[in-house]
Design an enzyme around this catalytic site. Structure first.
Site, short mmCIF file in Angstrom:
data_model
loop_
_atom_site.label_atom_id
_atom_site.label_comp_id
_atom_site.label_asym_id
_atom_site.label_seq_id
_atom_site.Cartn_x
_atom_site.Cartn_y
_atom_site.Cartn_z
N LYS A 162 10.43 20.31 6.54
CA LYS A 162 11.17 19.23 5.82
C LYS A 162 10.19 17.88 6.06
O LYS A 162 9.50 17.87 7.16
CB LYS A 162 12.60 19.04 6.25
CG LYS A 162 12.67 19.33 7.82
CD LYS A 162 13.89 19.59 9.14
CE LYS A 162 13.90 19.88 9.86
NZ LYS A 162 15.84 19.54 11.11
N HIS A 209 0.63 -1.05 -0.26
CA HIS A 209 -0.26 0.12 -0.33
C HIS A 209 1.09 1.08 0.06
O HIS A 209 2.02 1.51 0.36
CB HIS A 209 -0.62 0.60 1.22
CG HIS A 209 -1.77 0.69 0.91
ND1 HIS A 209 -2.14 2.19 1.38
CD2 HIS A 209 -3.39 0.59 1.64
CE1 HIS A 209 -3.46 2.40 1.54
NE2 HIS A 209 -3.89 1.73 0.77
N HIS A 249 10.09 13.96 8.10
CA HIS A 249 11.08 13.95 9.60
C HIS A 249 11.39 12.20 8.82
O HIS A 249 11.06 11.65 8.52
CB HIS A 249 9.04 13.12 10.73
CG HIS A 249 9.99 13.24 11.92
ND1 HIS A 249 10.84 11.66 11.98
CD2 HIS A 249 9.33 13.89 13.08
CE1 HIS A 249 10.48 11.46 13.60
NE2 HIS A 249 9.74 13.10 13.94
N PRO A 250 12.65 12.80 9.99
CA PRO A 250 13.32 11.67 9.22
C PRO A 250 12.40 10.24 9.73
O PRO A 250 13.35 8.79 9.05
CB PRO A 250 14.86 11.55 10.52
CG PRO A 250 13.65 12.24 11.54
CD PRO A 250 13.09 13.33 11.02
N THR A 251 11.96 9.81 10.00
CA THR A 251 11.70 8.13 10.65
C THR A 251 10.18 8.16 10.37
O THR A 251 9.26 7.00 10.11
CB THR A 251 11.48 7.69 11.86
OG1 THR A 251 11.00 8.55 12.47
CG2 THR A 251 13.60 7.56 12.01
N ALA A 252 8.91 9.43 10.69
CA ALA A 252 8.14 9.27 10.46
C ALA A 252 7.27 9.51 9.48
O ALA A 252 6.24 9.56 9.37
CB ALA A 252 7.10 10.25 12.06
N GLY A 253 7.86 10.83 8.64
CA GLY A 253 7.51 11.28 7.35
C GLY A 253 6.93 11.90 7.72
O GLY A 253 7.14 13.34 8.32
N GLY A 287 3.70 22.01 10.31
CA GLY A 287 5.00 20.85 10.95
C GLY A 287 6.01 22.29 10.18
O GLY A 287 6.09 22.94 9.23
#
Length: 315
Positions: free
Chosen positions: A166, A81, A168-172, A163
């Site tokens: 850019k 998905h 979020h490095p892990t949460a997108g 927000g």
């Protein structure tokens, strides 16, 4: 009392402990009641459905964002998905004694909080969209996490509503909005040929000239060995599960393929089951449980239970 439904989709469908940890925060929240958690290993995605009053659903949704942001790393995520965030999408749906406008305000309030507190870029969609081109979730999510990682901060069209500019490095990134009841309805075909499912999906989806209010993709479910037409029916008054099923049945038959079963992901409103009953020539009596079971049997709904109908959780 006003009742609002909230249906966050999280990008985890395989790790039960992680899914339970995220979903459990709902019942720890005053004013919110967990309705269901539906997980799909192939999609690697879970749909969490809960309902409650305005304060309760807001607090529960924020709690899910907090928990999921800490537990899910999109860099390690793989699934059929499309997705762009740990909490990929979070819609609010008016159920009783509440307006769409009030749900839009709730979406904006949550979006601002998620962006500021968690550092996750948020895009408002559907009724909450601030731009015409952001009304459709698929347009926002185009390119998914990997492409958005490159575009946010460099492409003006990808500046989020809330927000940081850019990823979020892990949460997108996440989409938060307000909408009418969306029914997630999948049809599994008795074939290993995923091209059949993809062809049918292209034929029926609205953006390619198909059925109104239908979003569809074709997938291969490796663990079941079947091809699937996965759908979001954004307005069952325009295209119901029964109408989508009938059209898929016709298109599949033309290719020499039969329907194995269908799936309801999450819950559906009673009115949608009543609409399907009339379209399938099923008598609508006062015993709605009997009516619903006949509808489910007619559409080959896998593992149907009365808990698939939203109102049965709220009585």
């Amino acid at each position: 009392m006003a009742i609002i439904e909230c249906v966050p989709n999280i990008s985890e469908g395989r790790d039960k402990a992680r899914i339970d940890a995220i979903g459990s925060v709902v019942n720890q929240t005053k004013g919110a009641k967990l309705v269901s958690i539906e997980s799909d290993a192939d999609h690697n995605r879970s749909v969490i459905t809960f309902a409650g009053d305005e304060i309760g659903v807001y607090d529960a949704a924020l709690a899910i964002f907090r928990k999921a942001t800490g537990l899910i790393d999109l860099n390690k995520h793989q699934g059929e998905h499309p997705r762009m965030g740990a909490v990929d999408v979070c819609p609010f749906i008016p159920v009783k004694d509440v307006t769409m406008e009030e749900c839009v305000k709730l979406a904006k309030r949550l979006g601002r909080r998620v962006g500021e507190e968690l550092g996750v870029p948020v895009y408002l969609y559907e009724a909450a969209a601030t731009r015409k081109e952001r009304k459709n979730l698929a347009d926002i999510r185009k390119g998914q996490f990997e492409k958005l990682r490159e575009l946010i901060g460099t492409d003006e069209s990808r500046v989020p509503d809330f927000g940081p500019n850019k990823i979020h490095p892990t949460a997108g990134a996440s989409a938060i909005g307000a909408r009418f009841f969306l029914i997630a309805f999948n049809v599994n075909l008795a074939t290993h040929d995923v091209d059949v499912a993809k062809s049918i999906a292209q034929t029926i989806r609205e953006k390619d000239g198909g059925m109104p209010g239908v979003k569809a993709l074709g997938f291969m479910l490796e663990h079941e060995g079947v091809a699937q037409v996965s759908m979001n029916l954004v307005d069952y008054r325009k295209t119901s599960p029964a109408q989508a099923y009938t059209r898929i049945e016709e298109l599949a038959a033309a290719k020499g393929v039969k329907i194995k079963e269908s799936e309801i992901v999450g819950v559906v409103p009673q009115e949608s089951m009543t609409v399907c009953a009339r379209q399938r020539k099923i008598e609508v009596s006062n015993d709605l449980d009997v009516v619903n079971r006949e509808v489910a049997e007619s559409l080959k709904v896998k593992g149907y239970t009365p808990k698939m109908v939203l109102e049965n959780h709220l009585s």
